[in-house]
Design a protein around this motif. Structure first.
Motif, short mmCIF file in Angstrom:
data_model
loop_
_atom_site.label_atom_id
_atom_site.label_comp_id
_atom_site.label_asym_id
_atom_site.label_seq_id
_atom_site.Cartn_x
_atom_site.Cartn_y
_atom_site.Cartn_z
N ARG A 169 31.47 45.37 31.76
CA ARG A 169 32.70 45.58 32.53
C ARG A 169 33.91 45.12 31.73
O ARG A 169 33.83 44.21 30.91
N ASP A 170 35.06 45.74 32.02
CA ASP A 170 36.33 45.27 31.50
C ASP A 170 37.15 44.77 32.69
O ASP A 170 37.81 45.54 33.38
N ASP A 171 37.08 43.48 32.93
CA ASP A 171 37.75 42.90 34.10
C ASP A 171 39.24 42.72 33.90
O ASP A 171 39.93 42.27 34.82
N SER A 172 39.76 43.05 32.70
CA SER A 172 41.21 42.96 32.49
C SER A 172 41.94 44.11 33.17
O SER A 172 43.15 44.02 33.39
N VAL A 173 41.22 45.18 33.51
CA VAL A 173 41.82 46.31 34.22
C VAL A 173 41.75 46.01 35.71
O VAL A 173 40.67 45.76 36.26
N THR A 174 42.91 46.02 36.37
CA THR A 174 43.01 45.54 37.75
C THR A 174 43.66 46.58 38.63
O THR A 174 44.64 47.21 38.24
N ARG A 175 43.11 46.77 39.82
CA ARG A 175 43.73 47.67 40.79
C ARG A 175 44.50 46.85 41.81
O ARG A 175 44.09 45.75 42.19
N HIS A 176 45.64 47.39 42.22
CA HIS A 176 46.51 46.76 43.20
C HIS A 176 46.77 47.80 44.28
O HIS A 176 47.40 48.84 44.01
N VAL A 177 46.28 47.57 45.49
CA VAL A 177 46.28 48.60 46.53
C VAL A 177 47.25 48.23 47.64
O VAL A 177 47.23 47.10 48.15
N GLU A 178 48.07 49.19 48.05
CA GLU A 178 48.99 49.02 49.17
C GLU A 178 48.41 49.57 50.47
O GLU A 178 48.57 48.98 51.51
N ASP A 179 47.76 50.75 50.42
CA ASP A 179 47.28 51.41 51.63
C ASP A 179 45.97 52.12 51.33
O ASP A 179 45.92 53.33 51.12
#
Length: 252
Positions: free
Chosen positions: A133-143
């Motif tokens: 895995r590459d945990d440096s890639v991050t998702r940020h979810v609004e809806d």
């Protein structure tokens, strides 16, 4: 998960991109040939195991100010029908043979898996190591409820601007996820019930700090559903985090 082959590539990815990048509207170089170095990135897995997906960050050092670009690529064992304008080049892979390299923005398999990152069902992978895995890639979810069950069935339009690329996606919320996945793999559109808009950042800026949230991308326009951020390294070794992609309702 995809297997990383440590083998020869002729020409190399950076050599292919050196020829291709100057023709893109978001490239900010002058008339000199780019001097590219790999600065970061990640991979995604094609569930069908047919298409290689790599999101490269490359830095051009040919000008007075180094500039970093987000360049998603797909690698295929045969040409993608109807995508001649998206062909970046071809290369000879030491294990897999001839590979056709495409600008990922035009490839529905890339679009489907990037949407999967926003949804949390696709896991970014290391560029260099198999099953990592590459945990440096991050998702940020609004809806999340607005797109959590969507599946891509086709890329309707691709529009390149001076800083990024806008994708209009045909999507479905049909329960038959396998059918949607198969449509994306072939590039054929299935029955679309709604649409989403993806924006790929191209010229990267280190704007995201440790407390970054999707809503912080307000300058990118209204209706934000989510953002994906990642890291890259400058020539002096400093690590930067910035926005790689954002998601909105179609037309927002």
């Amino acid at each position: 998960m995809a297997v990383i082959h440590h083998t020869t590539l002729k020409p190399t990815k950076l050599e292919v991109l050196t020829d291709w990048l100057p023709g893109q509207p978001w490239f900010r170089g002058d008339h000199r040939s780019p001097q590219l170095t790999k600065a970061g990135g990640f991979r995604l897995d094609d569930p069908q195991g047919e298409v290689g997906i790599e999101c490269l960050v490359v830095t051009d050092r040919s000008g007075a100010v180094p500039r970093s670009y987000f360049v998603p690529l797909t690698y295929r064992g045969a040409p993608l029908d109807g995508a001649e304008q998206a062909l970046v080049g071809t290369m000879q892979h030491g294990v897999l043979g001839q590979r056709w390299i495409y600008d990922g923005a035009h490839d529905p398999v890339f679009a489907a898996e990037l949407l999967g990152v926003f949804q949390g069902r696709a896991v970014p992978q290391s560029q260099d190591d198999s099953d990592t895995r590459d945990d440096s890639v991050t998702r940020h979810v609004e809806d999340a409820a607005a797109f959590g069950s969507s599946r891509v069935v086709g890329v309707v339009t691709v529009a390149h601007g001076v800083r990024g690329t806008e994708l209009a996606l045909a999507t479905t919320t049909a329960p038959d996820a396998e059918q949607a996945s198969g449509s994306a793999a072939t590039g054929r559109s299935g029955p679309a019930s709604s649409g989403l808009g993806l924006r790929l950042a191209r010229l990267l800026e280190p704007v995201a700090g440790p407390g970054f949230a999707a809503g912080d991308v307000a300058a990118d326009g209204p209706g934000l559903l989510g953002a994906v951020t990642g890291v890259w390294r400058s020539g002096d070794g400093a690590e930067h985090r910035g926005v790689f992609a954002t998601l909105r309702p179609s037309g927002a």
